[in-house]
Design a protein around this motif. Structure first.
Motif, PDB file in Angstrom:
ATOM      1  N   VAL A   1      32.263 -26.573 -10.579  1.00 49.78           N
ATOM      2  CA  VAL A   1      32.801 -26.470  -9.214  1.00 49.78           C
ATOM      3  C   VAL A   1      33.525 -27.724  -8.738  1.00 49.78           C
TER       4      VAL A   1
ATOM      5  N   LEU B   1      34.081 -29.207  -4.811  1.00 54.49           N
ATOM      6  CA  LEU B   1      33.539 -28.965  -3.469  1.00 54.49           C
ATOM      7  C   LEU B   1      34.203 -29.875  -2.448  1.00 54.49           C
TER       8      LEU B   1
ATOM      9  N   ASP C   1      27.604 -26.990 -11.389  1.00 57.21           N
ATOM     10  CA  ASP C   1      26.821 -26.472 -10.260  1.00 57.21           C
ATOM     11  C   ASP C   1      25.371 -26.291 -10.710  1.00 57.21           C
TER      12      ASP C   1
ATOM     13  N   SER D   1      24.295 -31.638  -5.114  1.00 53.20           N
ATOM     14  CA  SER D   1      23.792 -31.058  -3.870  1.00 53.20           C
ATOM     15  C   SER D   1      23.299 -32.096  -2.861  1.00 53.20           C
TER      16      SER D   1
ATOM     17  N   ALA E   1      26.287 -33.805  -1.337  1.00 57.50           N
ATOM     18  CA  ALA E   1      26.990 -32.875  -0.449  1.00 57.50           C
ATOM     19  C   ALA E   1      26.293 -32.790   0.907  1.00 57.50           C
TER      20      ALA E   1
ATOM     21  N   VAL F   1      28.764 -28.568   2.326  1.00 57.32           N
ATOM     22  CA  VAL F   1      29.956 -28.054   1.647  1.00 57.32           C
ATOM     23  C   VAL F   1      30.726 -27.120   2.581  1.00 57.32           C
TER      24      VAL F   1
ATOM     25  N   ALA G   1      34.101 -24.263  -1.509  1.00 59.54           N
ATOM     26  CA  ALA G   1      33.640 -24.359  -2.905  1.00 59.54           C
ATOM     27  C   ALA G   1      34.589 -23.567  -3.795  1.00 59.54           C
TER      28      ALA G   1
ATOM     29  N   ASP H   1      35.244 -22.361  -7.786  1.00 53.50           N
ATOM     30  CA  ASP H   1      34.781 -22.231  -9.172  1.00 53.50           C
ATOM     31  C   ASP H   1      35.952 -22.600 -10.080  1.00 53.50           C
TER      32      ASP H   1
ATOM     33  N   PRO I   1      29.720 -21.216  -0.682  1.00 53.00           N
ATOM     34  CA  PRO I   1      28.957 -22.465  -0.639  1.00 53.00           C
ATOM     35  C   PRO I   1      27.452 -22.232  -0.571  1.00 53.00           C
TER      36      PRO I   1
ATOM     37  N   LEU J   1      25.531 -22.064  -3.982  1.00 53.79           N
ATOM     38  CA  LEU J   1      25.451 -23.215  -4.896  1.00 53.79           C
ATOM     39  C   LEU J   1      23.994 -23.593  -5.163  1.00 53.79           C
TER      40      LEU J   1
END
Lengths: 271, 271, 271
Positions: free
Chosen positions: A81, A83, A96, A101, A104, A110, A113, A115, A158, A161
Motif C-alpha cells: 500500500v 497511504l 499492509d 499502522s 499512520a 489514513v 489508501a 493498493d 482505510p 488496513l
C-alpha cells in the motif's frame, strides 16, 4: 525549494546490497530526491519493532515519502500500500501488515489508501522475494517526484488496513504490570507505559521502586538520566520517546534482568 | 541535470571510519557528486562475494562511476585500474583482482583499461595500506567531475585483466550438482544455477525435490516465494538475481543445512 | 557554491534509529546541508576511540561542522559545547568530555568555545537521554546554515575544556614500550608510537623484531604492507594515520596476540 525527501526503514541490514539497491532504484527514477535512512537494523521480520521505530522517528523527519519494508510475507497474499495520512505532506509506503499502522495513527490516521500490488510503476520483471527493489522503492520514487497516489494503483478501504495491537499496561495489587516492547543497542528496555500510567500507579520521580522481571525482584531508582544512579544500578526513566524505560547505568538492563521482548515487568513502590 | 553519481562497495564494514573517510575525500574533490553506498558488508577479503554483489546490483544503479574496494593485496604488486565498459556512461574503479570482472562482463566488457597505480591524482603521501582513501576514491572523484580516464594513468590491455572464474554446475546421474556462491543476511543460499540449468535437469516448478548438502538429504519444495512452504520448510526458488537459491521459510537455510561457501549441493527430482 | 557539510560521528550504532533521527532533525533545520557519516561504530561510551577516529578522519573531510556524540554522561553535569578551531571554517560540536580535544589540537587549537547546554536552539522538550537529537544536531544544523557560534549559547574558557591524555611510549632496557590504542575491524592494532619513536629505539624498516604482548614474545617483520609477510605472520607497519600498528597478514593481530585496549606492547630489535 528543498529536494523532496524519502525516508527509508527496513530489516535488510547492512551485510548485503538490499539497501543499496533500493537507493539505486530511487536515484534512477527520482534523481532529485534525497533519501534519509531511518534504520535498517530492525530485527528480521519484526514488524512491531519496525512500527515502533517508525512512530518514534518520523515526527523528527521532514514531511515527505516514508518508505518502510519489514515484510515476512513478501510475494504472498499480503497487500502492498501507499497511504496518505491527515498530516499534510506525509505519505507512507510499505506492506499492509501493521508496519505502517502506528505511524499512520501518529499522523492523524489514513485518509487515502492505495493498493499498489499491481501498479504499472513496478519494476518488471517483478521478483517474488525483493519487493523493496521492484515495488516499494519505485512507488516511493514516483510519489517523491509528485505523482498522485491514486494514479499508482487501486483505491482500498482505510478501515480494512491491518492494525498493530500493542499490549496494554494494567494495575494489579498496586503494581503496574508492563511489557518489554523494544530493546535498543545499549540494552535499554522500552516499556508500554507512559508517565501518566506511572502516576496512576502512585509512583513518583525520585522514589525507589521494585522492578520484578524474569522471576526476580530488583531495586530501581526512578530518575531522569543514566547518571542519576551509580554504574551498574537499575534506573527507571522516561526515555526520549516519552515512554518509560529501564536502563542499567554503563550496562545493559536487558542482560542484567534477563529480559526478552514481551516479557512482563512489574513495577511497584518500595515505600 | 542530475548530480554525477559514484556508487561505492567495499569490505570496510561500519565499525571504523574507512567508509566515512572515502566519502570525505570524494566530497572534497567532487563536492557535486552523489555517493550511493552499495554495501560495505562484504566479508573481509572475499573478492568473489564483492564481484557477485557488484554484478547483481550495478544494473539497478544510475550510470556513473562504480567504485569498489575488496583488496587483500593492497600495497603489493596487484594492479589498480579504472575501466570503461561497453555500456554507455559506466566506469569501474578498483583493484585488478577479479572484483570488477563480473560487472564488467555484465556491462558488455571492458573497452578501455587504465592502470592508475601511479596516477598523479593520488593523495600524497600515499599510504601502503589504505588505497581506498589515497588512490581509488580520488580517481573516482576525478572521473565523476568529468576527467578523461586516459588522463588518470597509463593504458593497459583489457585482455590482461584478472578474471574471476565461477564454478559451473554439472549434471551427474540425473542430479544437478551446484555450489553455494553466496549466503545473505537471512541465511538464503545463492547457487551457481540458472532457471535453464534446472530445466535441463528435468526439474519443474511446483515439484518436490531432494537437496543433498553436507552429507544429508533434505526434501524441498520448488516454489516462488517464502510463503509457498510452511515455516521451517526448505524452499528452492529463483531469487531476485534470477539465479536459483535455497531458503528456509522464517529460518536460515545456511544454518539448517550446515552450508558454507563453495559447498557442493545436489538437487534431484523426488518423483 | 557547494552545500554546507556536517560530518557526524557517534557510538549510536546502526541497530536503532538514533543516527537516522539526527539526520532527520538536521534535514528539517538545514535542508541544504549535506551530512557525511564518519562512523557510528565507535564502541559504546569509548570516548578515546571516538577522539582518535575524529583526529584521524577529519583532515580528510571538507571544512564544515563536525558533529560528534559519544556521551556516557548525557543529561548529567558534563558541558555541551560548540568550538571554533584555528583552521579556517571548521567547527566542532559535541559533549565536553575529551571527545573533541584531539581533533581540536590537530586543527590548531580552540579559539572560541561556546557552552550550548542551555541554547535557545535546542529542540523542546529536551530529553534527558538523547542530546544527539535534542541538542547537538540542532546546534550543528544552525552552524551549517551560517549561525554565529556566539549566538548559540554562552562563551566559556577554551582552557577549561576537558582534554584527553593518551599514554606516552617510553624506552626501557632498549625496548620500546607502547600501548594498544585502537583495534580496527580487521584486528589491526594501532599503537601510540610514531615512526620517529621507532627510530629513536634503533629499530629500522626491514628488520626482524621481537614483539612482546600478553606475556608472550612474537617475532615480527617491520614492513610496509600486509603482503610483505606470509599469511599468518606478524607485521609491524606504519598505518594510514602514520602511526605504528600491528597486523597479521590475512588474520587478526588482536586475536593472535590476545591484545585488548591499553595493553602494553614491547618492541625490540632481534639483531
Amino acid at each position: 525549494m528543498s529536494a523532496p525527501v524519502i525516508t527509508f526503514l527496513s530489516d535488510y541490514g547492512h551485510d548485503d546490497d538490499f539497501v543499496g539497491v533500493c537507493h539505486g532504484v530511487i536515484a534512477r527514477l527520482a534523481p532529485e530526491a534525497r533519501v534519509i535512512d531511518v534504520s535498517h537494523g530492525i530485527p528480521r521480520h519484526d514488524i512491531r519493532a519496525g512500527a515502533l521505530l517508525l512512530r518514534g522517528s518520523l515526527p523528527f523527519m521532514p514531511a515527505g515519502v516514508h518508505l518502510a519494508v519489514v515484510d515476512p510475507d513478501v510475494g504472498a497474499a499480503r497487500r502492498a500500500v501507499a497511504l496518505r495520512v491527515a498530516d499534510a505532506g506525509r505519505l507512507l509506503v510499505g506492506p499492509d501488515n501493521g508496519l505502517l499502522s502506528l505511524a499512520a495513527e501518529e499522523f492523524g490516521g489514513v485518509v487515502e489508501a492505495i493498493d499498489i500490488g499491481r501498479s504499472p510503476f513496478r519494476l518488471e520483471p517483478v521478483s517474488a522475494t525483493f519487493h523493496g527493489r521492484d515495488l516499494f522503492a519505485p512507488i516511493a520514487a514516483q510519489l517523491a517526484i509528485g505523482a498522485d497516489p491514486a494514479s499508482l494503483g487501486d483505491p482500498c478501504d482505510p478501515d480494512a488496513l491491518v492494525r498493530l495491537e500493542l499490549p496494554r499496561p494494567t494495575i494489579e495489587h498496586g503494581a503496574l504490570v508492563a511489557h518489554a516492547l523494544y530493546v535498543d543497542r545499549f540494552g535499554n528496555v522500552q516499556l508500554n507505559v507512559s508517565h501518566a500510567d506511572l502516576d496512576g500507579a502512585g509512583l513518583r520521580l525520585g522514589q525507589p521502586m521494585a522492578v520484578s522481571a524474569a522471576g526476580t525482584v530488583h531495586t530501581a531508582h526512578y530518575g531522569r538520566t543514566f547518571g542519576d544512579v551509580a554504574p551498574g544500578e537499575l534506573l527507571v526513566y522516561e526515555d526520549a520517546h516519552r515512554t518509560l524505560a529501564l536502563a542499567v547505568s554503563r550496562g545493559s538492563a536487558a542482560v542484567r534482568l534477563g529480559i526478552v521482548l514481551d516479557d512482563e515487568i512489574r513495577i511497584s513502590s518500595l515505600r
